[in-house]
Motif scaffolding. Sequence first.
Motif, PDB file in Angstrom:
ATOM      1  N   SER A  35       6.927  -2.312 -12.218  1.00  0.00           N
ATOM      2  CA  SER A  35       7.514  -2.671 -10.934  1.00  0.00           C
ATOM      3  C   SER A  35       7.768  -4.167 -10.832  1.00  0.00           C
TER       4      SER A  35
ATOM      5  N   SER B 175       4.951   8.996 -10.170  1.00  0.00           N
ATOM      6  CA  SER B 175       4.245   9.293 -11.427  1.00  0.00           C
ATOM      7  C   SER B 175       3.974  10.783 -11.603  1.00  0.00           C
ATOM      8  N   GLN B 176       4.172  11.564 -10.552  1.00  0.00           N
ATOM      9  CA  GLN B 176       3.948  13.011 -10.636  1.00  0.00           C
ATOM     10  C   GLN B 176       5.183  13.775 -11.119  1.00  0.00           C
TER      11      GLN B 176
ATOM     12  N   GLU C 191       5.952   5.796 -18.055  1.00  0.00           N
ATOM     13  CA  GLU C 191       5.552   4.466 -17.594  1.00  0.00           C
ATOM     14  C   GLU C 191       6.395   4.067 -16.394  1.00  0.00           C
TER      15      GLU C 191
ATOM     16  N   TYR D  58       3.859   1.458  -1.230  1.00  0.00           N
ATOM     17  CA  TYR D  58       4.449   1.566  -2.567  1.00  0.00           C
ATOM     18  C   TYR D  58       3.438   2.128  -3.556  1.00  0.00           C
ATOM     19  N   GLU D  59       2.221   1.651  -3.486  1.00  0.00           N
ATOM     20  CA  GLU D  59       1.176   2.164  -4.372  1.00  0.00           C
ATOM     21  C   GLU D  59       1.023   3.682  -4.192  1.00  0.00           C
ATOM     22  N   ASN D  60       0.986   4.131  -2.951  1.00  0.00           N
ATOM     23  CA  ASN D  60       0.888   5.571  -2.674  1.00  0.00           C
ATOM     24  C   ASN D  60       2.108   6.315  -3.215  1.00  0.00           C
TER      25      ASN D  60
ATOM     26  N   VAL E  73       3.999   5.482  -5.771  1.00  0.00           N
ATOM     27  CA  VAL E  73       3.921   5.551  -7.240  1.00  0.00           C
ATOM     28  C   VAL E  73       2.914   6.615  -7.676  1.00  0.00           C
ATOM     29  N   TRP E  74       1.714   6.586  -7.104  1.00  0.00           N
ATOM     30  CA  TRP E  74       0.664   7.487  -7.558  1.00  0.00           C
ATOM     31  C   TRP E  74       0.878   8.932  -7.126  1.00  0.00           C
ATOM     32  N   ARG E  75       1.387   9.140  -5.929  1.00  0.00           N
ATOM     33  CA  ARG E  75       1.496  10.505  -5.390  1.00  0.00           C
ATOM     34  C   ARG E  75       2.849  11.164  -5.602  1.00  0.00           C
ATOM     35  N   LYS E  76       3.868  10.369  -5.870  1.00  0.00           N
ATOM     36  CA  LYS E  76       5.199  10.954  -6.010  1.00  0.00           C
ATOM     37  C   LYS E  76       5.852  10.604  -7.351  1.00  0.00           C
TER      38      LYS E  76
ATOM     39  N   GLU F  13       0.836  -1.201   0.000  1.00  0.00           N
ATOM     40  CA  GLU F  13       0.000   0.000   0.000  1.00  0.00           C
ATOM     41  C   GLU F  13       0.878   1.261   0.000  1.00  0.00           C
TER      42      GLU F  13
END
Length: 171
Positions: free
Chosen positions: A142, A132-133, A139, A123-125, A127-130, A121
């Motif tokens: 992982s 990929s921004q 792309e 790691y998911e955060n 990727v999405w919040r840091k 969880e």
Amino acid sequence: METLDQPLDALDLRILEILQKDVTTSHEVIAKTLSSSKTVIWRRIQRLLGSGIIRERVAVLDHRKLGYSVMVFAHVKMARHGKDALPDFIKAIKTFPQVLECHTLMGQVDFLLKIVVPSLEAYENFVWRKLSQIEGVQEVHSSISMSQGVNTTRLPLSPSLLAEPARKPVS
């Protein structure tokens, strides 16, 4: 940082071997072990530090015992490769303490990141919040490490390995 005025010799390599095993080993113990004087050992270590061969003296920590139970290798592909795109990515990635290593690659992806986090969880955060921004990230693929079969910071320092010439291809 100075450059080495002479190549590494057997004594330098033996000092480095000892320090790779335990950087807290005293000059006195190293001198005794290698049948040398404390002054010679001290000078050699200062030379190795000054030249950057010894980059830093650190404690190697166990990430799992500190709660970082997930290690991920993230393959990052950038949308473009302009003059500043790759350096800007590296600058941004340095601000994330979860990223232990960042390698620039040749091939289908541009970067390989070694990341530790406490959970999937987290790691998911990340990727999405840091990750990929960051501007230009196209792309992220992982790979989650299941276990570490080899984990060392020690470099092979035998004189024969250091002096090994490049092999010619067989015709």
